[in-house]
Design an enzyme around this catalytic site. Structure first.
Site, PDB file in Angstrom:
ATOM      1  N   CYS A  99       0.818  -1.204   0.000  1.00 45.34           N
ATOM      2  CA  CYS A  99       0.000   0.000   0.000  1.00 45.34           C
ATOM      3  C   CYS A  99       0.858   1.264   0.000  1.00 45.34           C
ATOM      4  CB  CYS A  99      -0.879   0.031   1.233  1.00 45.34           C
ATOM      5  SG  CYS A  99      -1.873  -1.430   1.434  1.00 45.34           S
ATOM      6  N   ARG A 138       4.877   0.317  -6.064  1.00 46.77           N
ATOM      7  CA  ARG A 138       4.891  -0.532  -4.878  1.00 46.77           C
ATOM      8  C   ARG A 138       3.959  -1.727  -5.017  1.00 46.77           C
ATOM      9  NH1 ARG A 138       6.570   2.794  -0.259  1.00 46.77           N
ATOM     10  NH2 ARG A 138       5.247   1.599   1.119  1.00 46.77           N
ATOM     11  N   TRP A 179      -2.869  -2.706  -1.594  1.00 49.03           N
ATOM     12  CA  TRP A 179      -2.460  -4.067  -1.950  1.00 49.03           C
ATOM     13  C   TRP A 179      -3.167  -4.963  -0.940  1.00 49.03           C
ATOM     14  CZ3 TRP A 179       0.198  -8.238   0.163  1.00 49.03           C
ATOM     15  CH2 TRP A 179       0.682  -9.179  -0.749  1.00 49.03           C
ATOM     16  N   ASN A 237      -1.226   1.731   5.727  1.00 48.64           N
ATOM     17  CA  ASN A 237      -0.323   0.736   5.152  1.00 48.64           C
ATOM     18  C   ASN A 237       0.151  -0.134   6.314  1.00 48.64           C
ATOM     19  OD1 ASN A 237       1.774  -0.693   3.983  1.00 48.64           O
ATOM     20  ND2 ASN A 237       3.150   1.056   3.842  1.00 48.64           N
ATOM     21  N   GLY A 238      -0.010  -1.445   6.187  1.00 43.13           N
ATOM     22  CA  GLY A 238       0.422  -2.342   7.258  1.00 43.13           C
ATOM     23  C   GLY A 238      -0.702  -3.297   7.624  1.00 43.13           C
ATOM     24  N   LYS A 293      12.901 -14.373 -11.887  1.00 47.17           N
ATOM     25  CA  LYS A 293      12.567 -13.261 -12.796  1.00 47.17           C
ATOM     26  C   LYS A 293      11.520 -13.726 -13.798  1.00 47.17           C
ATOM     27  CE  LYS A 293      13.792 -10.427 -11.211  1.00 47.17           C
ATOM     28  NZ  LYS A 293      14.702 -10.131 -10.132  1.00 47.17           N
ATOM     29  N   GLU A 349       8.014 -14.336 -12.147  1.00 45.47           N
ATOM     30  CA  GLU A 349       7.284 -13.195 -11.595  1.00 45.47           C
ATOM     31  C   GLU A 349       6.745 -12.253 -12.654  1.00 45.47           C
ATOM     32  OE1 GLU A 349       9.419 -10.693  -8.807  1.00 45.47           O
ATOM     33  OE2 GLU A 349      11.238 -10.816  -9.979  1.00 45.47           O
ATOM     34  N   HIS A 374      18.851 -36.249  -9.143  1.00 46.71           N
ATOM     35  CA  HIS A 374      18.209 -36.624  -7.880  1.00 46.71           C
ATOM     36  C   HIS A 374      16.713 -36.317  -7.883  1.00 46.71           C
ATOM     37  CE1 HIS A 374      22.097 -37.558  -6.181  1.00 46.71           C
ATOM     38  NE2 HIS A 374      22.538 -36.456  -6.765  1.00 46.71           N
ATOM     39  N   LYS A 384       6.272  -4.104  -4.538  1.00 48.23           N
ATOM     40  CA  LYS A 384       7.702  -3.784  -4.607  1.00 48.23           C
ATOM     41  C   LYS A 384       8.347  -3.838  -3.225  1.00 48.23           C
ATOM     42  CE  LYS A 384      11.459  -2.319  -6.582  1.00 48.23           C
ATOM     43  NZ  LYS A 384      12.205  -3.354  -7.313  1.00 48.23           N
TER      44      LYS A 384
HETATM   45  C1  F6R Z   1      12.165 -10.025  -7.169  1.00 51.26           C
HETATM   46  C2  F6R Z   1      12.133  -9.051  -6.106  1.00 51.26           C
HETATM   47  C3  F6R Z   1      11.856  -9.525  -4.723  1.00 51.26           C
HETATM   48  C4  F6R Z   1      12.682  -8.716  -3.704  1.00 51.26           C
HETATM   49  C5  F6R Z   1      12.282  -9.116  -2.273  1.00 51.26           C
HETATM   50  C6  F6R Z   1      13.125  -8.390  -1.241  1.00 51.26           C
HETATM   51  O1  F6R Z   1      12.453  -9.440  -8.399  1.00 51.26           O
HETATM   52  O2  F6R Z   1      12.295  -7.882  -6.330  1.00 51.26           O
HETATM   53  O3  F6R Z   1      12.082 -10.885  -4.581  1.00 51.26           O
HETATM   54  O4  F6R Z   1      14.029  -8.955  -3.927  1.00 51.26           O
HETATM   55  O5  F6R Z   1      10.938  -8.800  -2.065  1.00 51.26           O
HETATM   56  O6  F6R Z   1      12.967  -7.005  -1.345  1.00 51.26           O
HETATM   57  P1  F6R Z   1      14.006  -6.012  -0.706  1.00 51.26           P
HETATM   58  O7  F6R Z   1      15.295  -6.168  -1.433  1.00 51.26           O
HETATM   59  O8  F6R Z   1      13.403  -4.648  -0.886  1.00 51.26           O
HETATM   60  O9  F6R Z   1      14.148  -6.399   0.739  1.00 51.26           O
END
Ligand code: F6R
Length: 607
Positions: free
Chosen positions: A2, A27, A74, A98-99, A483, A486, A502, A602
């Site tokens: 959020c 975000r 979110w 937010n939270g 990558k 996602e 394995h 994000k």
């Molecule tokens: C993947 C991605 C996430 C972040 C993870 C940690 O592309 O961006 O997996 O790496 O949410 O986020 P930070 O680095 O902000 O703690």
């Protein structure tokens, strides 16, 4: 997650609120709304889906007013429906949050006992209902908000706006960041400085437990103990211009392309003038006194730690444990004397990583962090926070954040090796000189864009993919698979090549493309054997290697992608590029939302 914004302005605020929410879009969110005070009365507009839906609604049903709050949601508690969309309103009060309010069930029960029913599925609504109740008991808006905040458990950044109070906004921070922006006769509040950047560059960051009473010309902050405190006003460096796509189709494409420049910036920051030494500015960190390194992070940042484990162990002979923050924090692992704890986070706000850091606070000898956001909670709670200098990362999928994390971690490992005497001066200078050449090698790797685009077109026709790598390429395989899944939604898994036999080899058939990352290093021949095993079973192999590797192992591959050659220690930094571009072009070919993939946020500020 959020995003929050609030404005006590001199002009109509609805367009500025929406613009600020746009800057918070990165975000991740699934609904959005704003509330303003018009002639002293609260009114709100909310819409499910992208911000454009809210903007369209505002065209048909405009909102007047010079004070307002806004939110991108979110979903945590309750689906992304209109009734769950913020701002939440109960009579004369509107709130955005937010939270997570962890005791919302208990609060609901208390409210129900008073005959106050809830109408939404959200935890946030209880904050509005409780505040209305306190107002009805005769408390002033400030006291009503305070009384409500006393009851809340969990994490929050909250903004309150009240009927009949056009010059008052209350902001509270516990667990989720909030910044107050100072204008000329105007005040702004936002989840981060990026939201506020076009409006002001003078920002006060609230600390944990702070409550801020904001008017157009004053800011009064009380801390967690209720004492009035002064918090500094800082000038932020973010400019409006840095949050655009600079001609690229997506933020992700821009951020991938920026890597030679930002890695160059990071190297410039940490290398001595003659380039022969690593300088950790303003630190007394002594690697001779560190016996063990515990590294903790989430997602891509966790893969950066996995990569760094090889570097710290092989270059510096320093034993390293790497853990996923959400597991680490609840496992309560013993932290032995001589342990340094290192937390890696682009946002610096990831809830699990922050909780893991707090667990280590009184147990580890020192708390280190590698972060992109200087003012973040993780940076501020560390003994030493090393910036990665990637600049704002807007695309949800981390790209330049990852390679800048790797750069700083490698520099740290080299420093550790130098101090611990496992690398002599010449060896350090030699590796650093290779490292200085890395931005040029990455620029060369970026030129493979067209070949990767073609490979991605074929990959996009599949529902599954496997990624394999050995040694330093194992974490890269994990990152490549993450990558891809996602942003393209293709199911992708990664294994250490040696694990193939394995179990995962059972998956191999014509419909299972296998992406193998293998520069011609000491482990290359072993990886090639695994590749043969895949091809012998009809699997399609996309081999990403260098010229030397391609010369001996091109036969029978589905796609062969030839990378520049670099010192073997540096290969993760280089092979991150094809991993990113492959995912990017596959997502573009599939037409998915590259910068804001479904369900993802994000900055993961809740558990
Ligand atoms: C993947 C991605 C996430 C972040 C993870 C940690 O592309 O961006 O997996 O790496 O949410 O986020 P930070 O680095 O902000 O703690």
């Amino acid at each position: 997650m959020c995003g929050i914004v609030g404005i006590l302005g001199l002009h109509e605020v609805a367009p500025t609120l929406v613009e600020a929410l746009r800057r918070l879009e990165y975000r991740g969110y699934d609904s959005a709304g704003i509330a303003t005070l018009n002639d002293g009365r609260l009114d709100r507009r909310r819409a499910v889906g992208k911000l454009v839906n809210l903007s369209d609604l505002l065209v048909h049903e405009p909102l007047a007013g010079k004070a307002g709050i806004g939110h991108t949601r979110w979903a945590t508690h309750g689906a992304p429906t209109l009734s769950n969309t913020h701002p939440h309103r109960a009579g004369p009060v509107a709130v955005v949050h937010n939270g997570i309010i962890e005791n919302y069930r208990e609060l609901r029960a208390d409210l129900a006992a008073k005959g106050i029913a809830h109408e939404t599925d959200t935890d946030t609504e209880t904050v509005a209902l409780l505040t209305r109740y306190h107002l009805e008991q005769g408390l002033s808006p400030v006291d009503a908000a305070r009384r409500t905040l006393e009851r809340l458990e969990g994490a929050y950044a909250l903004l309150f706006l009240f009927d009949g109070e056009p010059d008052l906004m209350i902001a509270a921070r516990k667990g989720s960041p909030l910044a107050v922006g100072h204008g000329a006769g105007e005040m702004f509040v936002g989840s981060d400085a990026i939201a506020l950047a076009p409006m002001t560059d003078r920002v006060t960051y609230l600390e944990e437990g702070d409550i801020a009473v904001v008017t157009r010309d004053s800011l009064t902050i009380t801390d967690a103990d209720g004492a009035v405190v002064e918090r500094p006003v800082k000038t932020i460096r973010l400019s409006n211009a840095r949050i655009d796509k600079a001609g690229h189709k997506h933020f992700m494409a821009k951020e991938v392309a920026e890597q030679p420049a930002v890695i160059g910036d990071a190297l410039g920051h940490y290398l001595s003038a003659d380039g022969r030494d690593v300088v950790l500015p303003g630190t007394t960190l002594d690697f001779n006194r560190i016996e063990r390194l515990t590294m903790v992070a989430c997602g891509t940042a966790y893969y950066a730690c996995l990569t760094a484990k090889y570097w710290f162990e092989q270059l510096a002979g320093l034993p390293v444990d790497v853990d996923i923050a959400s597991e680490f924090r609840y496992r309560e692992p013993p932290i032995t004397p001589g342990t340094a704890a290192l937390f890696v986070s682009q946002s610096g706000e990831t809830a699990d990583t922050l909780a893991a850091l707090r667990y280590c606070r009184d147990k580890a000898d020192t708390i280190l962090s590698v972060v992109n956001v200087d003012e973040s909670s993780i940076a501020r709670e560390s003994d030493l926070a090393l910036p990665i200098l990637a600049g704002p990362e807007i695309g949800v999928a981390s790209t330049k954040g990852f390679t800048c994390q790797l750069t700083v971690l490698l520099l740290l490992a080299i420093k550790a090796a130098q101090v611990r005497g496992t690398m002599d001066e010449e060896a350090v200078a030699d590796l650093l000189s290779h490292l200085r050449g890395l931005p040029a090698a990455i620029s060369q790797a970026l030129e493979m864009d067209e070949a990767l685009q073609q490979a991605a077109r074929h990959l996009s026709e599949h529902d599954h993919a496997l990624f394999l790598g050995r040694g330093l390429m194992f974490p890269m395989a994990l990152e490549g698979a993450l990558k891809l899944k996602e942003i393209s939604y293709i199911h992708a898994e990664a294994y250490a090549s040696g694990e193939l036999k394995h179990g995962p080899i059972a998956l191999i058939d014509k419909k299972m493309p296998v992406v193998i990352m293998a520069p011609r290093d000491a482990l290359f021949d072993k990886t090639v054997s695994n590749m043969q095993e895949v091809m012998a079973r009809g699997g399609k192999v996309m081999l990403i290697t260098d010229r030397a590797g391609a010369a001996v192992a091109d036969e029978g591959t589905w796609h062969l992608l030839v990378m520049p050659e670099v010192d073997p220690v540096l290969t993760p930094l280089l092979y991150a590029i094809p991993a990113q571009l492959l995912a990017y072009h596959t997502a573009v070919a599939k037409g998915t939302d590259v910068d804001q993939p479904r369900n993802l946020a994000k900055s993961v500020t809740v558990e």
